[in-house]
Design a protein around this motif. Sequence first.
Motif, PDB file in Angstrom:
ATOM      1  N   UNK A 120      21.537  30.283  53.047  1.00  0.00           N
ATOM      2  CA  UNK A 120      21.235  31.446  53.880  1.00  0.00           C
ATOM      3  C   UNK A 120      20.147  31.147  54.905  1.00  0.00           C
ATOM      4  N   UNK A 121      20.078  29.913  55.373  1.00  0.00           N
ATOM      5  CA  UNK A 121      19.056  29.550  56.354  1.00  0.00           C
ATOM      6  C   UNK A 121      19.204  30.338  57.643  1.00  0.00           C
ATOM      7  N   UNK A 122      20.420  30.457  58.140  1.00  0.00           N
ATOM      8  CA  UNK A 122      20.643  31.153  59.409  1.00  0.00           C
ATOM      9  C   UNK A 122      20.241  32.620  59.309  1.00  0.00           C
ATOM     10  N   UNK A 123      20.641  33.285  58.233  1.00  0.00           N
ATOM     11  CA  UNK A 123      20.316  34.704  58.077  1.00  0.00           C
ATOM     12  C   UNK A 123      18.805  34.908  57.960  1.00  0.00           C
ATOM     13  N   UNK A 124      18.129  34.035  57.193  1.00  0.00           N
ATOM     14  CA  UNK A 124      16.673  34.158  57.037  1.00  0.00           C
ATOM     15  C   UNK A 124      15.948  33.885  58.348  1.00  0.00           C
ATOM     16  N   UNK A 125      16.415  32.889  59.106  1.00  0.00           N
ATOM     17  CA  UNK A 125      15.783  32.574  60.390  1.00  0.00           C
ATOM     18  C   UNK A 125      15.966  33.722  61.376  1.00  0.00           C
ATOM     19  N   UNK A 126      17.138  34.341  61.395  1.00  0.00           N
ATOM     20  CA  UNK A 126      17.371  35.482  62.279  1.00  0.00           C
ATOM     21  C   UNK A 126      16.503  36.671  61.875  1.00  0.00           C
ATOM     22  N   UNK A 127      16.387  36.912  60.577  1.00  0.00           N
ATOM     23  CA  UNK A 127      15.537  38.011  60.113  1.00  0.00           C
ATOM     24  C   UNK A 127      14.080  37.766  60.498  1.00  0.00           C
ATOM     25  N   UNK A 128      13.638  36.508  60.419  1.00  0.00           N
ATOM     26  CA  UNK A 128      12.273  36.176  60.817  1.00  0.00           C
ATOM     27  C   UNK A 128      12.063  36.408  62.309  1.00  0.00           C
ATOM     28  N   UNK A 129      13.053  36.051  63.123  1.00  0.00           N
ATOM     29  CA  UNK A 129      12.939  36.266  64.570  1.00  0.00           C
ATOM     30  C   UNK A 129      12.849  37.756  64.899  1.00  0.00           C
ATOM     31  N   UNK A 130      13.669  38.572  64.232  1.00  0.00           N
ATOM     32  CA  UNK A 130      13.608  40.018  64.459  1.00  0.00           C
ATOM     33  C   UNK A 130      12.256  40.573  64.008  1.00  0.00           C
ATOM     34  N   UNK A 131      11.769  40.110  62.859  1.00  0.00           N
ATOM     35  CA  UNK A 131      10.520  40.653  62.317  1.00  0.00           C
ATOM     36  C   UNK A 131       9.317  40.277  63.177  1.00  0.00           C
ATOM     37  N   UNK A 132       9.272  39.040  63.678  1.00  0.00           N
ATOM     38  CA  UNK A 132       8.125  38.600  64.474  1.00  0.00           C
ATOM     39  C   UNK A 132       8.080  39.268  65.843  1.00  0.00           C
ATOM     40  N   UNK A 133       9.224  39.702  66.345  1.00  0.00           N
ATOM     41  CA  UNK A 133       9.231  40.349  67.655  1.00  0.00           C
ATOM     42  C   UNK A 133       8.499  41.694  67.630  1.00  0.00           C
ATOM     43  N   UNK A 134       8.448  42.336  66.469  1.00  0.00           N
ATOM     44  CA  UNK A 134       7.791  43.641  66.381  1.00  0.00           C
ATOM     45  C   UNK A 134       6.289  43.556  66.646  1.00  0.00           C
ATOM     46  N   UNK A 135       5.519  42.731  65.907  1.00  0.00           N
ATOM     47  CA  UNK A 135       4.072  42.679  66.202  1.00  0.00           C
ATOM     48  C   UNK A 135       3.757  42.052  67.553  1.00  0.00           C
ATOM     49  N   UNK A 136       4.581  41.112  68.020  1.00  0.00           N
ATOM     50  CA  UNK A 136       4.301  40.474  69.299  1.00  0.00           C
ATOM     51  C   UNK A 136       4.388  41.450  70.471  1.00  0.00           C
ATOM     52  N   UNK A 137       5.165  42.513  70.308  1.00  0.00           N
ATOM     53  CA  UNK A 137       5.343  43.478  71.395  1.00  0.00           C
ATOM     54  C   UNK A 137       4.612  44.784  71.104  1.00  0.00           C
ATOM     55  N   UNK A 138       4.753  45.318  69.902  1.00  0.00           N
ATOM     56  CA  UNK A 138       4.221  46.644  69.616  1.00  0.00           C
ATOM     57  C   UNK A 138       2.705  46.669  69.486  1.00  0.00           C
ATOM     58  N   UNK A 139       2.116  45.620  68.912  1.00  0.00           N
ATOM     59  CA  UNK A 139       0.651  45.616  68.755  1.00  0.00           C
ATOM     60  C   UNK A 139      -0.064  45.575  70.102  1.00  0.00           C
ATOM     61  N   UNK A 140       0.275  44.640  71.022  1.00  0.00           N
ATOM     62  CA  UNK A 140      -0.365  44.693  72.346  1.00  0.00           C
ATOM     63  C   UNK A 140      -0.060  45.975  73.111  1.00  0.00           C
TER      64      UNK A 140
END
Length: 282
Positions: A120-140
Amino acid sequence: MLSFWSVLSGRTLYVALFSLTVLIGLGGLVGNGLLLWLLGFRVKRSPFSVYILHLAGADFLFLGCQIVFAVLTFTRGSQPFYAVVLFLWFTAGLGLLVVLSLEQCLTVLFSTWSHRRPQHTSACACALAWALSLPLVLVPSSACGLLTGGGSWLTCFQYHAVGTVCLFLLFSVLCVSGLILLVRVQCCSQSGPPFYYFSLQMVPLFFFCGLPFLVYWALINTMTFIVTFFSNFLFVVEFLACVNSTTKALVYFCDAGHRRDLRRAWARGGKSRFSEALEMTA
Protein backbone atom coordinates in the motif's frame (compact mmCIF):
# COMPACT_ATOMS: atom_id res chain seq x y z
CA MET A 1 -7.48 59.46 -23.09
CA LEU A 2 -4.44 57.33 -22.25
CA SER A 3 -5.96 56.22 -18.95
CA PHE A 4 -9.21 55.37 -20.72
CA TRP A 5 -7.45 53.09 -23.20
CA SER A 6 -5.37 51.51 -20.44
CA VAL A 7 -8.54 50.71 -18.50
CA LEU A 8 -10.22 49.42 -21.65
CA SER A 9 -7.26 47.19 -22.54
CA GLY A 10 -7.10 45.87 -18.97
CA ARG A 11 -10.81 45.06 -19.00
CA THR A 12 -10.50 43.42 -22.41
CA LEU A 13 -7.61 41.27 -21.20
CA TYR A 14 -9.57 40.29 -18.10
CA VAL A 15 -12.63 39.26 -20.11
CA ALA A 16 -10.49 37.32 -22.60
CA LEU A 17 -8.61 35.46 -19.84
CA PHE A 18 -11.85 34.83 -17.97
CA SER A 19 -13.42 33.26 -21.05
CA LEU A 20 -10.37 31.13 -21.80
CA THR A 21 -10.09 30.03 -18.18
CA VAL A 22 -13.73 28.90 -18.07
CA LEU A 23 -13.51 27.08 -21.42
CA ILE A 24 -10.25 25.30 -20.60
CA GLY A 25 -11.52 24.55 -17.10
CA LEU A 26 -14.66 22.93 -18.47
CA GLY A 27 -12.59 20.80 -20.83
CA GLY A 28 -10.32 19.83 -17.94
CA LEU A 29 -13.32 18.89 -15.80
CA VAL A 30 -14.52 16.53 -18.52
CA GLY A 31 -11.07 15.01 -19.04
CA ASN A 32 -10.27 14.55 -15.36
CA GLY A 33 -13.79 13.33 -14.62
CA LEU A 34 -13.48 10.70 -17.34
CA LEU A 35 -10.08 9.75 -15.95
CA LEU A 36 -11.54 9.40 -12.46
CA TRP A 37 -14.32 7.14 -13.75
CA LEU A 38 -12.04 4.94 -15.85
CA LEU A 39 -9.30 4.51 -13.26
CA GLY A 40 -11.74 4.29 -10.37
CA PHE A 41 -14.21 1.78 -11.78
CA ARG A 42 -13.01 0.31 -15.07
CA VAL A 43 -9.25 -0.31 -14.87
CA LYS A 44 -7.46 -2.67 -12.52
CA ARG A 45 -5.52 -0.73 -9.91
CA SER A 46 -1.74 -0.50 -10.21
CA PRO A 47 0.78 1.57 -8.21
CA PHE A 48 0.91 4.09 -11.04
CA SER A 49 -2.86 4.31 -11.58
CA VAL A 50 -3.37 5.08 -7.88
CA TYR A 51 -1.19 8.18 -8.24
CA ILE A 52 -2.95 9.26 -11.43
CA LEU A 53 -6.36 8.70 -9.81
CA HIS A 54 -5.50 10.99 -6.89
CA LEU A 55 -3.85 13.51 -9.19
CA ALA A 56 -6.97 13.63 -11.36
CA GLY A 57 -9.04 14.15 -8.22
CA ALA A 58 -6.91 17.12 -7.13
CA ASP A 59 -7.07 18.65 -10.61
CA PHE A 60 -10.84 18.07 -10.80
CA LEU A 61 -11.36 19.89 -7.49
CA PHE A 62 -9.05 22.72 -8.56
CA LEU A 63 -10.76 23.23 -11.91
CA GLY A 64 -14.26 23.01 -10.45
CA CYS A 65 -13.47 25.61 -7.78
CA GLN A 66 -11.63 27.76 -10.32
CA ILE A 67 -14.66 27.94 -12.63
CA VAL A 68 -17.05 28.73 -9.78
CA PHE A 69 -14.77 31.36 -8.25
CA ALA A 70 -14.03 32.92 -11.64
CA VAL A 71 -17.75 33.39 -12.28
CA LEU A 72 -18.30 34.77 -8.76
CA THR A 73 -15.36 37.14 -9.13
CA PHE A 74 -16.64 38.33 -12.50
CA THR A 75 -20.11 39.03 -11.14
CA ARG A 76 -19.62 39.92 -7.45
CA GLY A 77 -15.91 40.57 -6.92
CA SER A 78 -13.09 38.56 -5.42
CA GLN A 79 -12.88 37.16 -1.90
CA PRO A 80 -9.64 36.26 -0.04
CA PHE A 81 -10.63 32.67 0.67
CA TYR A 82 -10.99 31.97 -3.08
CA ALA A 83 -7.22 31.91 -3.42
CA VAL A 84 -6.88 29.75 -0.29
CA VAL A 85 -9.21 27.03 -1.58
CA LEU A 86 -7.64 27.06 -5.04
CA PHE A 87 -4.13 26.85 -3.68
CA LEU A 88 -5.09 24.02 -1.34
CA TRP A 89 -5.97 21.76 -4.29
CA PHE A 90 -2.98 23.10 -6.23
CA THR A 91 -0.63 22.15 -3.37
CA ALA A 92 -2.18 18.69 -3.14
CA GLY A 93 -1.49 18.20 -6.85
CA LEU A 94 2.11 19.34 -6.42
CA GLY A 95 2.62 16.91 -3.53
CA LEU A 96 1.15 14.04 -5.55
CA LEU A 97 3.48 14.83 -8.46
CA VAL A 98 6.44 14.82 -6.08
CA VAL A 99 5.65 11.42 -4.54
CA LEU A 100 5.00 9.98 -8.01
CA SER A 101 8.36 11.23 -9.31
CA LEU A 102 10.18 10.02 -6.21
CA GLU A 103 8.81 6.51 -6.59
CA GLN A 104 9.81 6.45 -10.26
CA CYS A 105 13.32 7.51 -9.24
CA LEU A 106 13.50 4.67 -6.72
CA THR A 107 12.34 2.24 -9.39
CA VAL A 108 14.96 3.48 -11.85
CA LEU A 109 17.85 3.67 -9.40
CA PHE A 110 17.09 0.44 -7.54
CA SER A 111 15.79 -2.35 -9.77
CA THR A 112 14.56 -4.39 -6.80
CA TRP A 113 12.36 -1.60 -5.44
CA SER A 114 9.32 -2.51 -7.54
CA HIS A 115 9.41 -6.09 -6.18
CA ARG A 116 10.07 -5.22 -2.54
CA ARG A 117 7.90 -2.15 -2.10
CA PRO A 118 5.11 -2.49 0.50
CA GLN A 119 1.72 -3.25 -0.97
CA HIS A 120 0.00 0.00 0.00
CA THR A 121 2.90 2.38 -0.65
CA SER A 122 1.04 4.36 -3.30
CA ALA A 123 -2.09 4.83 -1.17
CA CYS A 124 -0.05 5.88 1.89
CA ALA A 125 2.07 8.31 -0.14
CA CYS A 126 -1.06 9.90 -1.65
CA ALA A 127 -2.66 10.21 1.78
CA LEU A 128 0.51 11.88 3.06
CA ALA A 129 0.47 14.36 0.16
CA TRP A 130 -3.17 15.26 0.85
CA ALA A 131 -2.53 15.60 4.59
CA LEU A 132 0.57 17.80 4.25
CA SER A 133 -1.19 20.20 1.90
CA LEU A 134 -3.57 21.24 4.69
CA PRO A 135 -1.05 22.82 7.12
CA LEU A 136 1.09 24.21 4.30
CA VAL A 137 -1.85 26.29 3.06
CA LEU A 138 -4.31 26.73 5.92
CA VAL A 139 -1.86 27.69 8.68
CA PRO A 140 -0.26 30.61 6.77
CA SER A 141 -3.67 31.67 5.47
CA SER A 142 -5.08 31.81 8.99
CA ALA A 143 -2.04 33.70 10.27
CA CYS A 144 -2.37 36.25 7.46
CA GLY A 145 -6.08 36.79 8.02
CA LEU A 146 -7.30 35.29 4.75
CA LEU A 147 -9.70 33.02 6.63
CA THR A 148 -10.53 34.92 9.80
CA GLY A 149 -9.56 38.52 9.03
CA GLY A 150 -6.98 40.62 10.83
CA GLY A 151 -3.64 39.20 11.90
CA SER A 152 -0.19 40.59 12.63
CA TRP A 153 2.09 41.31 9.66
CA LEU A 154 5.09 39.82 11.46
CA THR A 155 3.25 36.61 12.35
CA CYS A 156 1.92 36.43 8.81
CA PHE A 157 5.41 36.85 7.37
CA GLN A 158 6.90 34.15 9.61
CA TYR A 159 4.30 31.49 8.89
CA HIS A 160 4.00 32.41 5.24
CA ALA A 161 7.79 32.31 4.78
CA VAL A 162 8.02 28.82 6.29
CA GLY A 163 5.17 27.54 4.14
CA THR A 164 6.62 29.11 1.00
CA VAL A 165 10.06 27.62 1.62
CA CYS A 166 8.50 24.17 2.07
CA LEU A 167 6.57 24.55 -1.18
CA PHE A 168 9.63 25.60 -3.15
CA LEU A 169 11.53 22.67 -1.62
CA LEU A 170 8.83 20.39 -2.99
CA PHE A 171 9.24 22.04 -6.38
CA SER A 172 13.01 21.52 -6.17
CA VAL A 173 12.53 17.84 -5.34
CA LEU A 174 10.22 17.54 -8.36
CA CYS A 175 12.85 19.09 -10.63
CA VAL A 176 15.69 16.93 -9.29
CA SER A 177 13.69 13.73 -9.57
CA GLY A 178 12.66 14.68 -13.10
CA LEU A 179 16.31 15.28 -13.99
CA ILE A 180 17.29 11.87 -12.60
CA LEU A 181 14.57 10.20 -14.65
CA LEU A 182 15.68 12.06 -17.76
CA VAL A 183 19.31 11.01 -17.34
CA ARG A 184 18.60 7.36 -16.57
CA VAL A 185 15.77 6.77 -19.04
CA GLN A 186 16.81 8.93 -21.96
CA CYS A 187 20.58 9.40 -21.83
CA CYS A 188 21.34 5.86 -20.68
CA SER A 189 19.08 4.43 -23.40
CA GLN A 190 16.86 2.60 -20.97
CA SER A 191 13.40 1.79 -22.23
CA GLY A 192 11.08 2.50 -19.34
CA PRO A 193 7.37 1.96 -18.88
CA PRO A 194 4.97 4.62 -20.19
CA PHE A 195 4.54 6.26 -16.79
CA TYR A 196 8.23 7.23 -16.79
CA TYR A 197 7.55 9.48 -19.75
CA PHE A 198 4.39 10.81 -18.12
CA SER A 199 6.45 11.93 -15.13
CA LEU A 200 9.05 13.51 -17.41
CA GLN A 201 6.41 15.54 -19.23
CA MET A 202 4.85 16.78 -16.00
CA VAL A 203 8.02 18.58 -14.83
CA PRO A 204 8.30 21.10 -17.71
CA LEU A 205 4.50 21.47 -17.71
CA PHE A 206 4.52 22.48 -14.05
CA PHE A 207 7.55 24.74 -14.57
CA PHE A 208 5.84 26.83 -17.24
CA CYS A 209 2.20 26.63 -16.13
CA GLY A 210 2.22 25.82 -12.42
CA LEU A 211 5.23 27.73 -11.09
CA PRO A 212 3.69 31.20 -11.77
CA PHE A 213 0.77 30.33 -9.48
CA LEU A 214 3.26 29.25 -6.81
CA VAL A 215 5.11 32.57 -7.19
CA TYR A 216 1.83 34.46 -6.90
CA TRP A 217 1.04 32.67 -3.63
CA ALA A 218 4.49 33.59 -2.31
CA LEU A 219 3.79 37.29 -3.00
CA ILE A 220 0.10 37.59 -2.17
CA ASN A 221 0.45 38.05 1.59
CA THR A 222 3.85 39.65 2.18
CA MET A 223 4.34 41.77 -0.97
CA THR A 224 0.84 42.81 -1.94
CA PHE A 225 2.10 46.05 -3.46
CA ILE A 226 3.88 44.04 -6.17
CA VAL A 227 0.76 42.01 -6.92
CA THR A 228 -1.30 45.22 -7.02
CA PHE A 229 1.17 46.83 -9.40
CA PHE A 230 0.87 43.88 -11.78
CA SER A 231 -2.93 43.82 -11.58
CA ASN A 232 -3.33 41.38 -14.48
CA PHE A 233 -0.83 38.91 -13.02
CA LEU A 234 -3.54 37.01 -11.13
CA PHE A 235 -5.64 36.52 -14.26
CA VAL A 236 -2.65 35.14 -16.15
CA VAL A 237 -1.47 32.74 -13.42
CA GLU A 238 -4.98 31.36 -12.88
CA PHE A 239 -5.27 30.75 -16.61
CA LEU A 240 -1.89 28.98 -16.68
CA ALA A 241 -2.84 26.91 -13.62
CA CYS A 242 -5.97 25.75 -15.44
CA VAL A 243 -3.83 24.79 -18.44
CA ASN A 244 -1.57 22.83 -16.07
CA SER A 245 -4.46 20.87 -14.54
CA THR A 246 -6.18 20.25 -17.88
CA THR A 247 -3.08 19.13 -19.78
CA LYS A 248 -2.25 16.31 -17.36
CA ALA A 249 -5.35 14.35 -18.34
CA LEU A 250 -4.71 15.15 -22.01
CA VAL A 251 -1.13 13.85 -21.79
CA TYR A 252 -2.35 10.64 -20.16
CA PHE A 253 -5.01 10.00 -22.82
CA CYS A 254 -2.61 10.81 -25.69
CA ASP A 255 -0.04 8.25 -24.56
CA ALA A 256 -0.30 5.14 -26.72
CA GLY A 257 0.34 2.67 -23.89
CA HIS A 258 -2.24 4.22 -21.58
CA ARG A 259 -4.75 4.54 -24.40
CA ARG A 260 -4.35 0.83 -25.20
CA ASP A 261 -4.96 -0.11 -21.55
CA LEU A 262 -8.08 2.05 -21.41
CA ARG A 263 -9.42 0.54 -24.64
CA ARG A 264 -8.94 -2.95 -23.19
CA ALA A 265 -10.79 -1.96 -20.05
CA TRP A 266 -13.60 -0.48 -22.13
CA ALA A 267 -13.72 -3.51 -24.47
CA ARG A 268 -14.08 -5.93 -21.58
CA GLY A 269 -17.56 -4.49 -21.17
CA GLY A 270 -19.85 -6.37 -18.86
CA LYS A 271 -19.95 -5.24 -15.30
CA SER A 272 -17.83 -2.45 -13.99
CA ARG A 273 -15.98 -2.74 -10.69
CA PHE A 274 -18.64 -0.54 -9.14
CA SER A 275 -21.52 -2.82 -10.14
CA GLU A 276 -19.54 -5.87 -9.03
CA ALA A 277 -19.00 -4.29 -5.63
CA LEU A 278 -22.70 -3.54 -5.34
CA GLU A 279 -23.58 -7.14 -6.08
CA MET A 280 -21.06 -8.40 -3.51
CA THR A 281 -22.67 -6.26 -0.82
CA ALA A 282 -26.24 -7.16 -1.79
